[in-house]
Design a protein around this motif. Structure first.
Motif, PDB file in Angstrom:
ATOM      1  N   THR A   1      -8.597  46.186  64.238  1.00 19.94           N
ATOM      2  CA  THR A   1      -8.110  45.112  64.473  1.00 19.94           C
ATOM      3  C   THR A   1      -8.339  43.953  65.385  1.00 19.94           C
ATOM      4  O   THR A   1      -8.144  44.083  66.146  1.00 19.94           O
ATOM      5  CB  THR A   1      -6.186  45.591  64.319  1.00 19.94           C
ATOM      6  OG1 THR A   1      -5.609  46.314  63.400  1.00 19.94           O
ATOM      7  CG2 THR A   1      -5.848  44.205  63.764  1.00 19.94           C
TER       8      THR A   1
ATOM      9  N   LYS B   1      -0.278  37.499  69.046  1.00 23.86           N
ATOM     10  CA  LYS B   1       0.116  37.461  67.106  1.00 23.86           C
ATOM     11  C   LYS B   1      -1.627  38.257  66.127  1.00 23.86           C
ATOM     12  O   LYS B   1      -2.452  37.992  66.368  1.00 23.86           O
ATOM     13  CB  LYS B   1       0.055  35.942  66.625  1.00 23.86           C
ATOM     14  CG  LYS B   1       0.890  35.350  67.199  1.00 23.86           C
ATOM     15  CD  LYS B   1       1.343  34.485  67.248  1.00 23.86           C
ATOM     16  CE  LYS B   1       2.386  33.360  67.990  1.00 23.86           C
ATOM     17  NZ  LYS B   1       2.595  32.035  67.758  1.00 23.86           N
ATOM     18  N   THR B   2      -0.529  39.341  65.531  1.00 20.91           N
ATOM     19  CA  THR B   2      -1.361  39.786  64.463  1.00 20.91           C
ATOM     20  C   THR B   2      -0.608  39.050  62.810  1.00 20.91           C
ATOM     21  O   THR B   2       0.699  38.943  62.995  1.00 20.91           O
ATOM     22  CB  THR B   2      -1.614  41.241  64.576  1.00 20.91           C
ATOM     23  OG1 THR B   2      -0.231  41.669  64.498  1.00 20.91           O
ATOM     24  CG2 THR B   2      -1.980  41.740  65.815  1.00 20.91           C
ATOM     25  N   ASP B   3      -1.380  39.877  62.023  1.00 18.36           N
ATOM     26  CA  ASP B   3      -0.957  39.698  60.951  1.00 18.36           C
ATOM     27  C   ASP B   3       0.589  40.608  60.429  1.00 18.36           C
ATOM     28  O   ASP B   3       1.369  40.072  59.840  1.00 18.36           O
ATOM     29  CB  ASP B   3      -1.372  40.490  59.667  1.00 18.36           C
ATOM     30  CG  ASP B   3      -3.089  40.030  59.840  1.00 18.36           C
ATOM     31  OD1 ASP B   3      -3.067  38.234  59.733  1.00 18.36           O
ATOM     32  OD2 ASP B   3      -3.250  40.181  59.482  1.00 18.36           O
ATOM     33  N   GLN B   4       1.056  41.643  61.237  1.00 18.14           N
ATOM     34  CA  GLN B   4       2.373  42.284  61.851  1.00 18.14           C
ATOM     35  C   GLN B   4       3.495  41.645  62.627  1.00 18.14           C
ATOM     36  O   GLN B   4       4.300  41.632  62.276  1.00 18.14           O
ATOM     37  CB  GLN B   4       2.150  43.852  61.870  1.00 18.14           C
ATOM     38  CG  GLN B   4       1.457  44.140  60.534  1.00 18.14           C
ATOM     39  CD  GLN B   4       0.242  44.770  61.185  1.00 18.14           C
ATOM     40  OE1 GLN B   4      -0.242  44.157  61.620  1.00 18.14           O
ATOM     41  NE2 GLN B   4      -1.310  45.232  59.873  1.00 18.14           N
TER      42      GLN B   4
END
Length: 155
Positions: free
Chosen positions: A120, A139-142
């Motif tokens: 990722t 910050k990630t998509d989750q």
């Protein structure tokens, strides 16, 4: 006149408060390490309570009044540590604010069934120096996470 109880190896117990004993060497210096020694007159006061009633026990100094233990050597090492530490990724490459990184393994999120997959890509990281070993804020998509840099590699 009461005899002081002997604790062996030339150390004598000196009664300080009712029921409390502290260790003292015969008449000379207290030995902290083979090469360094502190005399009874140069023992530092307790950093927690400020009282002068301290004594050495091996490499530690102990305050019998508040039961605080500390190391003289740790204080000197802490004084030498000046400036921010360098945060490195899994390959040893230094990281900086705003870098893009990749995860090198799947990470399970505590308290959730979410898993952040290996590979990722995370853009725009921020380095955090006062959060223990979790030193990368991102910050990630989750959602937002604070990660250990040992699980990241610079993209």
């Amino acid at each position: 006149m009461r005899r002081r109880p002997s604790l062996g190896h030339g150390r004598l117990a000196i009664r300080t408060n009712p029921g409390h004993y502290c260790l003292a060497a015969r008449l000379g210096a207290y030995s902290l390490n083979g090469s360094e020694s502190l005399s009874t007159a140069t023992l530092p006061s307790c950093p927690q309570c400020g009282l002068d009633n301290t004594y050495p026990d091996g490499d530690l100094l102990i305050c019998p009044d508040c039961a605080h233990e500390w190391s003289v050597h740790a204080e000197t090492i802490a004084d030498e540590d000046n400036g921010p530490r360098i945060i490195k990724d899994a390959n040893g490459t230094p990281l900086a604010d705003g870098d893009s990184v990749l995860l090198v393994k799947d990470l399970k999120v505590k308290g959730s069934s979410t898993v952040i997959k290996k590979g990722t890509k995370i853009k725009g990281i921020r380095l955090v120096y006062d959060n223990g070993d979790h030193d990368v804020d991102c910050k990630t998509d989750q959602g937002p996470f604070i990660l250990k840099s040992e699980f990241l590699k610079k993209a």
